[in-house]
Each structure stands twice: as structure tokens, then as C-alpha cells.
Design an enzyme around this catalytic site. Structure first.
Site, PDB file in Angstrom:
ATOM      1  N   ARG A 156      46.601  57.069  23.993  1.00 55.15           N
ATOM      2  CA  ARG A 156      47.790  57.092  24.866  1.00 55.15           C
ATOM      3  C   ARG A 156      48.664  58.316  24.594  1.00 55.15           C
ATOM      4  NH1 ARG A 156      53.199  54.469  25.389  1.00 55.15           N
ATOM      5  NH2 ARG A 156      53.449  53.784  27.538  1.00 55.15           N
TER       6      ARG A 156
ATOM      7  N   ILE B  43      52.413  45.785  29.479  1.00 56.43           N
ATOM      8  CA  ILE B  43      52.159  45.492  30.898  1.00 56.43           C
ATOM      9  C   ILE B  43      50.776  46.027  31.303  1.00 56.43           C
ATOM     10  CG2 ILE B  43      53.443  47.468  31.878  1.00 56.43           C
ATOM     11  CD1 ILE B  43      53.579  43.984  33.315  1.00 56.43           C
TER      12      ILE B  43
ATOM     13  N   ILE C 227      55.241  56.138  32.812  1.00 55.57           N
ATOM     14  CA  ILE C 227      53.999  55.518  32.327  1.00 55.57           C
ATOM     15  C   ILE C 227      54.420  54.117  31.883  1.00 55.57           C
ATOM     16  CG2 ILE C 227      54.314  56.704  30.090  1.00 55.57           C
ATOM     17  CD1 ILE C 227      51.343  56.465  29.568  1.00 55.57           C
ATOM     18  N   SER C 228      53.696  53.089  32.333  1.00 53.93           N
ATOM     19  CA  SER C 228      54.103  51.700  32.060  1.00 53.93           C
ATOM     20  C   SER C 228      54.002  51.379  30.565  1.00 53.93           C
ATOM     21  CB  SER C 228      53.211  50.731  32.829  1.00 53.93           C
ATOM     22  OG  SER C 228      53.196  51.067  34.204  1.00 53.93           O
ATOM     23  N   ALA C 229      54.736  50.353  30.147  1.00 58.96           N
ATOM     24  CA  ALA C 229      54.675  49.899  28.746  1.00 58.96           C
ATOM     25  C   ALA C 229      53.272  49.380  28.444  1.00 58.96           C
ATOM     26  CB  ALA C 229      55.695  48.795  28.516  1.00 58.96           C
TER      27      ALA C 229
END
Ligand code: SAM
Length: 231
Positions: A38, A69, A64-66
Site C-alpha cells: 500500500r 473498508i 484512497i479508502s481506509a
């Protein structure tokens, strides 16, 4: 500690926590997320926050999503090796890489690989994501498209799975049409300030079943079958 080990350990620590908290429920998703760096998908300035469980800015007002999620949506999608997946909202490219590790896992025979098509409306983000995906080794497993994903991507339809990572006011009709019978879609639906994650199944007879899941907060899906630009 070597740079690479440091990131790997941070990643593993986060994934173990997401497992304990119930966001990750399968080895398949755990191992897919363990393989995707990531830190390569977040802007340089935020690299040290790559393994915090939080969304991060990626420019152009997008995020950028957590990781929690990403994990939850990937579990709910129930994708498998060999499937063809459409992701709407490429953003950084991270979720697309995780999906690639599910449908075409690294180190396995490419003859059995599926493919991820991911569509992004902001050209600059799409180009950056394409470059990062290539550098991280996903170039042949993920196709990045610039366009309005509320219309889907008919050229490669139908899809076994569709994941939408921006919030729609309702489920766009073209996405339902481009889903295979027996297929599944995960999509946040609702207002601009809060949405519900929906799990959508298209039965073999073509009928649609929708199940509400978590409350979520995503940036809006902007396009012909979603929010209009000015909202
Ligand atoms: N999945 C991404 C990741 O892994 O980084 C995060 C996605 S971000 C929360 C939502 C993205 O959807 C933004 O990059 C935004 O530009 C994009 N988007 C919004 N409307 C879109 C549309 N109609 N078609 C394609 N992309 C869209």
C-alpha cells in the site's frame, strides 16, 4: 531494519488487527492484502501513514479508502481466481491491485488468471495509477480506463463482479446490465454526507436482490448515471 521488512511488518500488523476486528474474514483476502504494498499507492508525503487504518488524500479532492473498508468490500465481493472484475473509481489503484491478487494471484499459473478493469474519470489520477500498478507488477492483470464509470465499460462486459468505490445516488442501470447472471456488485448508495454499502446480486433469472450492509462515507460518483458535476 531493511526498508522492505519495515513495510512488510507494518502491513502484517495492520492486517492482523483488521482480522481481529472482523473486517478480514478469509485467508484469501488476508493474503491478497499482504501481497500488495500500500505504501507504493499513497503520495510520498503520506508514506509513513500507509499502514494507519485511515483514508488519505491522493490529490484532485479524492482519497484512497481506509484499509478496513477495502478489506470489508473485498470480502463482500466474494471474487475468485479467474473472474473478470470491473472497479469503478480507480483512485490510487490500490483496490484494483488487491482485486488482481484475488482473481490473478501472484506466483500462480497465468493461464488461470482473471482480469481487473478499473475506470477513473480524472485522467491524471488514472495515469498515475496505471504507472504505479505497472511498477508494482500488476500491469498485465489490471487495465486502467479513463471515462465515466457510471456507464460501466460495455466493451469488456459482462463482468462476474463489479465494485464501485465512489458514492452513487442510486444503482446505475448500466452497471446492473453489465453484471453477469449469478454476479455480484458492491456499491455505496445514498446522499453526499452518508451512504449505505449495498451488496447486490443478479440471480440466474436476471432478477436483482439488494442487501444493505455498513454505513459508509465515500466521495461522490460523478457522471451521467450518478451525481451531476455541480452537486
Ligand atoms: N478505489 C480507490 C483506491 O483504491 O484508491 C479509491 C477510490 S476514491 C474513494 C473514488 C474515485 O472515484 C475518485 O478517484 C474519483 O475521481 C472516482 N470517480 C468519481 N466518479 C467517477 C466516475 N463516474 N467514473 C469513474 N471514476 C469516478
Amino acid at each position: 531494519m531493511q526498508g522492505e521488512d519495515k513495510w512488510f511488518l507494518a502491513r502484517k500488523r495492520l492486517l492482523d488487527r483488521l482480522w481481529r476486528e472482523g473486517y478480514i474474514r478469509s485467508r484469501k483476502v488476508y493474503e491478497a492484502m499482504l501481497r500488495v504494498p500500500r505504501e507504493l499507492f499513497v503520495p510520498e508525503a503520506y508514506r509513513d501513514l500507509a499502514y494507519e487504518d485511515r483514508p488519505l488524500p491522493i490529490g484532485y479532492g479524492q482519497t484512497i479508502s481506509a484499509p478496513s473498508i477495502v478489506a470489508f468490500m473485498t470480502e463482500e465481493l466474494m471474487a475468485d481466481v479467474g473472474m473478470r472484475v470491473l472497479e469503478v473509481g480507480t483512485g490510487s489503484g490500490y483496490q484494483a491491485a488487491v482485486l488482481a491478487e484475488i482473481v490473478a494471484p501472484s506466483g500462480t499459473d497465468p493461464r488461470y488468471w482473471g482480469h481487473v478493469y478499473t475506470i477513473e474519470r480524472i485522467k491524471e489520477l488514472a495515469e498515475l495509477a496505471r504507472r504505479r500498478l505497472e511498477e508494482a507488477g500488476y500491469g498485465s492483470r489490471v487495465t486502467v480506463i479513463v471515462g465515466d464509470g457510471s456507464k460501466g465499460w460495455p466493451k469488456e462486459a459482462p463482468y462476474d463482479r463489479i465494485m464501485v468505490t465512489a458514492a452513487a445516488p442510486h444503482i446505475p442501470e448500466p452497471l446492473l446490465e453489465q453484471l453477469k447472471p449469478g454476479g455480484r456488485m458492491v456499491i455505496p448508495v445514498g446522499g453526499v454526507l452518508e451512504q449505505t454499502l449495498y451488496i447486490v446480486e443478479k440471480r440466474m433469472d436476471g432478477s436483482i436482490v439488494k442487501r444493505p450492509s455498513l454505513p459508509v462515507l465515500f466521495v461522490p460518483l460523478i457522471g451521467e448515471y450518478a451525481w451531476r458535476e455541480e452537486i
